[in-house]
Write a protein that holds these residues in place. Structure first.
Motif, PDB file in Angstrom:
ATOM      1  N   ILE A  23       0.839  -1.202   0.000  1.00 29.05           N
ATOM      2  CA  ILE A  23       0.000   0.000   0.000  1.00 29.05           C
ATOM      3  C   ILE A  23       0.870   1.247   0.000  1.00 29.05           C
ATOM      4  O   ILE A  23       0.591   2.221  -0.707  1.00 29.05           O
ATOM      5  CB  ILE A  23      -0.947  -0.011   1.203  1.00 29.05           C
ATOM      6  N   ARG A  24       1.929   1.221   0.784  1.00 26.13           N
ATOM      7  CA  ARG A  24       2.854   2.369   0.792  1.00 26.13           C
ATOM      8  C   ARG A  24       3.479   2.567  -0.585  1.00 26.13           C
ATOM      9  O   ARG A  24       3.551   3.694  -1.094  1.00 26.13           O
ATOM     10  CB  ARG A  24       3.946   2.146   1.829  1.00 26.13           C
ATOM     11  N   ASP A  25       3.950   1.465  -1.175  1.00 26.66           N
ATOM     12  CA  ASP A  25       4.628   1.564  -2.467  1.00 26.66           C
ATOM     13  C   ASP A  25       3.689   2.026  -3.571  1.00 26.66           C
ATOM     14  O   ASP A  25       4.116   2.647  -4.542  1.00 26.66           O
ATOM     15  CB  ASP A  25       5.240   0.212  -2.843  1.00 26.66           C
ATOM     16  N   SER A  26       2.403   1.722  -3.435  1.00 33.55           N
ATOM     17  CA  SER A  26       1.444   2.140  -4.456  1.00 33.55           C
ATOM     18  C   SER A  26       1.157   3.634  -4.407  1.00 33.55           C
ATOM     19  O   SER A  26       0.604   4.184  -5.364  1.00 33.55           O
ATOM     20  CB  SER A  26       0.134   1.376  -4.281  1.00 33.55           C
ATOM     21  N   LYS A  27       1.501   4.273  -3.256  1.00 34.60           N
ATOM     22  CA  LYS A  27       1.278   5.705  -3.067  1.00 34.60           C
ATOM     23  C   LYS A  27      -0.187   6.082  -3.263  1.00 34.60           C
ATOM     24  O   LYS A  27      -0.513   7.155  -3.782  1.00 34.60           O
ATOM     25  CB  LYS A  27       2.168   6.525  -4.005  1.00 34.60           C
ATOM     26  N   VAL A  28      -1.082   5.156  -2.875  1.00 33.67           N
ATOM     27  CA  VAL A  28      -2.507   5.415  -3.050  1.00 33.67           C
ATOM     28  C   VAL A  28      -2.959   6.612  -2.223  1.00 33.67           C
ATOM     29  O   VAL A  28      -3.809   7.395  -2.659  1.00 33.67           O
ATOM     30  CB  VAL A  28      -3.325   4.151  -2.687  1.00 33.67           C
ATOM     31  N   CYS A  29      -2.377   6.776  -1.042  1.00 33.28           N
ATOM     32  CA  CYS A  29      -2.769   7.906  -0.197  1.00 33.28           C
ATOM     33  C   CYS A  29      -2.263   9.230  -0.759  1.00 33.28           C
ATOM     34  O   CYS A  29      -2.957  10.257  -0.693  1.00 33.28           O
ATOM     35  CB  CYS A  29      -2.251   7.698   1.225  1.00 33.28           C
ATOM     36  N   GLY A  30      -1.067   9.205  -1.306  1.00 33.94           N
ATOM     37  CA  GLY A  30      -0.505  10.426  -1.871  1.00 33.94           C
ATOM     38  C   GLY A  30      -1.252  10.916  -3.094  1.00 33.94           C
ATOM     39  O   GLY A  30      -1.175  12.102  -3.453  1.00 33.94           O
ATOM     40  N   LYS A  31      -1.996  10.021  -3.733  1.00 37.48           N
ATOM     41  CA  LYS A  31      -2.746  10.385  -4.935  1.00 37.48           C
ATOM     42  C   LYS A  31      -4.136  10.919  -4.616  1.00 37.48           C
ATOM     43  O   LYS A  31      -4.912  11.232  -5.533  1.00 37.48           O
ATOM     44  CB  LYS A  31      -2.871   9.168  -5.855  1.00 37.48           C
ATOM     45  N   MET A  32      -4.465  11.011  -3.330  1.00 36.30           N
ATOM     46  CA  MET A  32      -5.805  11.458  -2.955  1.00 36.30           C
ATOM     47  C   MET A  32      -5.989  12.963  -3.054  1.00 36.30           C
ATOM     48  O   MET A  32      -7.107  13.454  -3.120  1.00 36.30           O
ATOM     49  CB  MET A  32      -6.118  11.021  -1.518  1.00 36.30           C
ATOM     50  N   GLY A  33      -4.900  13.694  -3.061  1.00 39.02           N
ATOM     51  CA  GLY A  33      -4.991  15.148  -3.041  1.00 39.02           C
ATOM     52  C   GLY A  33      -5.681  15.721  -4.270  1.00 39.02           C
ATOM     53  O   GLY A  33      -5.419  15.307  -5.394  1.00 39.02           O
ATOM     54  N   LYS A  34      -6.604  16.657  -4.039  1.00 39.06           N
ATOM     55  CA  LYS A  34      -7.301  17.337  -5.124  1.00 39.06           C
ATOM     56  C   LYS A  34      -7.335  18.830  -4.862  1.00 39.06           C
ATOM     57  O   LYS A  34      -7.326  19.272  -3.712  1.00 39.06           O
ATOM     58  CB  LYS A  34      -8.745  16.819  -5.261  1.00 39.06           C
ATOM     59  N   SER A  35      -7.368  19.577  -5.943  1.00 39.29           N
ATOM     60  CA  SER A  35      -7.507  21.025  -5.823  1.00 39.29           C
ATOM     61  C   SER A  35      -8.398  21.520  -6.952  1.00 39.29           C
ATOM     62  O   SER A  35      -8.467  20.897  -8.017  1.00 39.29           O
ATOM     63  CB  SER A  35      -6.142  21.723  -5.888  1.00 39.29           C
ATOM     64  N   PHE A  36      -9.074  22.635  -6.713  1.00 43.37           N
ATOM     65  CA  PHE A  36      -9.984  23.201  -7.690  1.00 43.37           C
ATOM     66  C   PHE A  36      -9.586  24.649  -7.927  1.00 43.37           C
ATOM     67  O   PHE A  36      -9.631  25.472  -7.015  1.00 43.37           O
ATOM     68  CB  PHE A  36     -11.429  23.109  -7.192  1.00 43.37           C
ATOM     69  N   ASN A  37      -9.145  24.894  -9.165  1.00 49.28           N
ATOM     70  CA  ASN A  37      -8.661  26.234  -9.527  1.00 49.28           C
ATOM     71  C   ASN A  37      -7.516  26.647  -8.608  1.00 49.28           C
ATOM     72  O   ASN A  37      -7.416  27.812  -8.203  1.00 49.28           O
ATOM     73  CB  ASN A  37      -9.796  27.260  -9.471  1.00 49.28           C
ATOM     74  N   GLY A  38      -6.679  25.673  -8.277  1.00 48.83           N
ATOM     75  CA  GLY A  38      -5.522  25.960  -7.443  1.00 48.83           C
ATOM     76  C   GLY A  38      -5.825  26.019  -5.961  1.00 48.83           C
ATOM     77  O   GLY A  38      -4.909  26.212  -5.158  1.00 48.83           O
ATOM     78  N   VAL A  39      -7.094  25.858  -5.576  1.00 53.19           N
ATOM     79  CA  VAL A  39      -7.488  25.903  -4.167  1.00 53.19           C
ATOM     80  C   VAL A  39      -7.621  24.472  -3.649  1.00 53.19           C
ATOM     81  O   VAL A  39      -8.325  23.658  -4.246  1.00 53.19           O
ATOM     82  CB  VAL A  39      -8.825  26.654  -3.984  1.00 53.19           C
ATOM     83  N   PRO A  40      -6.945  24.124  -2.552  1.00 54.32           N
ATOM     84  CA  PRO A  40      -7.046  22.764  -2.006  1.00 54.32           C
ATOM     85  C   PRO A  40      -8.472  22.410  -1.635  1.00 54.32           C
ATOM     86  O   PRO A  40      -9.304  23.265  -1.332  1.00 54.32           O
ATOM     87  CB  PRO A  40      -6.140  22.820  -0.766  1.00 54.32           C
ATOM     88  N   GLU A  41      -8.754  21.153  -1.667  1.00 55.93           N
ATOM     89  CA  GLU A  41     -10.081  20.653  -1.351  1.00 55.93           C
ATOM     90  C   GLU A  41     -10.451  20.966   0.089  1.00 55.93           C
ATOM     91  O   GLU A  41      -9.670  20.754   1.011  1.00 55.93           O
ATOM     92  CB  GLU A  41     -10.104  19.136  -1.579  1.00 55.93           C
ATOM     93  N   SER A  42     -11.663  21.445   0.299  1.00 62.19           N
ATOM     94  CA  SER A  42     -12.126  21.758   1.645  1.00 62.19           C
ATOM     95  C   SER A  42     -12.649  20.504   2.325  1.00 62.19           C
ATOM     96  O   SER A  42     -12.844  19.459   1.699  1.00 62.19           O
ATOM     97  CB  SER A  42     -13.247  22.813   1.593  1.00 62.19           C
ATOM     98  N   ALA A  43     -12.909  20.617   3.636  1.00 60.26           N
ATOM     99  CA  ALA A  43     -13.403  19.474   4.402  1.00 60.26           C
ATOM    100  C   ALA A  43     -14.761  19.017   3.882  1.00 60.26           C
ATOM    101  O   ALA A  43     -15.007  17.817   3.712  1.00 60.26           O
ATOM    102  CB  ALA A  43     -13.492  19.839   5.878  1.00 60.26           C
ATOM    103  N   ASP A  44     -15.670  19.969   3.602  1.00 58.57           N
ATOM    104  CA  ASP A  44     -16.999  19.602   3.112  1.00 58.57           C
ATOM    105  C   ASP A  44     -16.925  18.883   1.770  1.00 58.57           C
ATOM    106  O   ASP A  44     -17.674  17.933   1.511  1.00 58.57           O
ATOM    107  CB  ASP A  44     -17.871  20.852   2.988  1.00 58.57           C
ATOM    108  N   MET A  45     -16.011  19.318   0.920  1.00 55.89           N
ATOM    109  CA  MET A  45     -15.847  18.662  -0.373  1.00 55.89           C
ATOM    110  C   MET A  45     -15.279  17.262  -0.196  1.00 55.89           C
ATOM    111  O   MET A  45     -15.692  16.318  -0.878  1.00 55.89           O
ATOM    112  CB  MET A  45     -14.940  19.504  -1.272  1.00 55.89           C
ATOM    113  N   PHE A  46     -14.351  17.121   0.753  1.00 56.25           N
ATOM    114  CA  PHE A  46     -13.776  15.803   1.015  1.00 56.25           C
ATOM    115  C   PHE A  46     -14.832  14.848   1.560  1.00 56.25           C
ATOM    116  O   PHE A  46     -14.864  13.668   1.193  1.00 56.25           O
ATOM    117  CB  PHE A  46     -12.617  15.928   2.002  1.00 56.25           C
ATOM    118  N   TYR A  47     -15.694  15.351   2.422  1.00 50.85           N
ATOM    119  CA  TYR A  47     -16.725  14.493   3.011  1.00 50.85           C
ATOM    120  C   TYR A  47     -17.711  13.974   1.960  1.00 50.85           C
ATOM    121  O   TYR A  47     -18.377  12.959   2.187  1.00 50.85           O
ATOM    122  CB  TYR A  47     -17.497  15.258   4.092  1.00 50.85           C
TER     123      TYR A  47
END
Length: 284
Positions: free
Chosen positions: A139-163
């Motif tokens: 799981i570590r080697d797959s970097k699945v967690c590192g690929k979770m990051g998202k941003s919209f128009n350069g703005v990081p994802e908010s908590a409500d969007m993540f939920y």
């Protein structure tokens, strides 16, 4: 007389083609393990069965087309064990993945996963310390967690969007702390403790270090089990269809085998094997 041979030839050509999805299922399960040895016990039975069906189907196809009795005998003998093995694998897959699923959460699109919801051989296998080291490394080697990051128009994802995101079982179980811990969302893989009461050992196991996260949590093990369950159920549907076709091919193969033996023994078709010693005196 030759109808059964033609049918078994066609069916074996189809089973040869259908062995490809079985091999593909084994390779797909292998890819779910990130091409490492952490989940080899999942894909190898399917790969072996797929190769066996492919080889035996060719033998049955040749035996039916050329009316080779020996090849047909080998085909029926080996196919019996392949059908039994495939049936056993399907039953085994359903039994070991019978229990367990994600728990839905209020105001969350994703689910949380708990190890106690699972039981049996597969749980013990995955949760064992020696084996879990390999799986967590994958799981570590797959970097699945590192690929979770998202941003919209350069703005990081908010908590409500993540939920509102539908996370995979591994993303939910391994990359974030359990929701019951009450941690505060900073980003997809970084959560901070509010200093409240902790009710779960996973809450203490969680570490915001990107190399640790919740890879040692029971929720991560449960996420892997949920992922395996989903994968096995998909593959089993294909296997059930192929099993039905193999059984039909086997029954027709028995008829083709008897047909070939009659030809080898020069037995005429369409004639009675027994004749009366005296003709009947009754004529209609």
């Amino acid at each position: 007389m030759r109808t059964s041979n033609h049918l078994i030839g066609v069916l074996n050509f189809l089973t040869f083609l259908l062995s490809i999805p079985i091999l593909g299922g084994g390779i797909w399960l292998s890819s779910r393990a990130n091409n490492t040895d952490c989940l080899k016990f999942l894909q190898w039975p399917l790969i072996i069965i797929g190769i066996s069906i492919m080889v035996v189907s060719l033998a049955g196809f040749a035996g039916a087309c050329y009316r080779n009795t020996f090849l047909m005998w080998v085909y029926l003998f080996v196919m019996f064990f392949i059908i039994a093995a495939l049936l056993g694998f399907i039953i085994f897959a359903y039994v070991v993945t019978d229990k367990g699923s994600g728990r839905p959460l209020t105001n969350r699109a994703y689910s949380d996963y708990y190890l106690q919801d699972y039981s049996g051989w597969l749980k013990d296998r995955v949760a064992s310390d020696s084996y879990w080291q390999k799986i967590s490394s994958c799981i570590r080697d797959s970097k699945v967690c590192g690929k979770m990051g998202k941003s919209f128009n350069g703005v990081p994802e908010s908590a409500d969007m993540f939920y509102r995101r539908k996370l995979s079982p591994i993303e939910s179980g391994c990359c974030k702390p359990p929701t019951e811990c009450g941690y505060t969302y900073m980003n997809e893989t970084f959560w901070t403790s509010t200093g409240g009461v902790v009710y779960s050992s996973d809450c203490n196991t969680w570490n915001p270090d990107q190399g640790q996260l919740c890879y040692s949590c029971n929720s991560c093990k449960a996420g892997v089990l949920a992922n395996i369950r989903k994968s096995w159920r998909k593959v089993s549907v294909i296997n059930i269809v192929i099993l039905i076709i193999l059984v039909i091919a086997y029954v027709i193969g028995c008829a083709a085998f008897r047909n070939n033996r009659r030809i080898d023994n020069d037995e005429p078709s369409g004639e009675a094997r027994m004749t009366k010693s005296q003709p009947s005196r009754l004529h209609l």
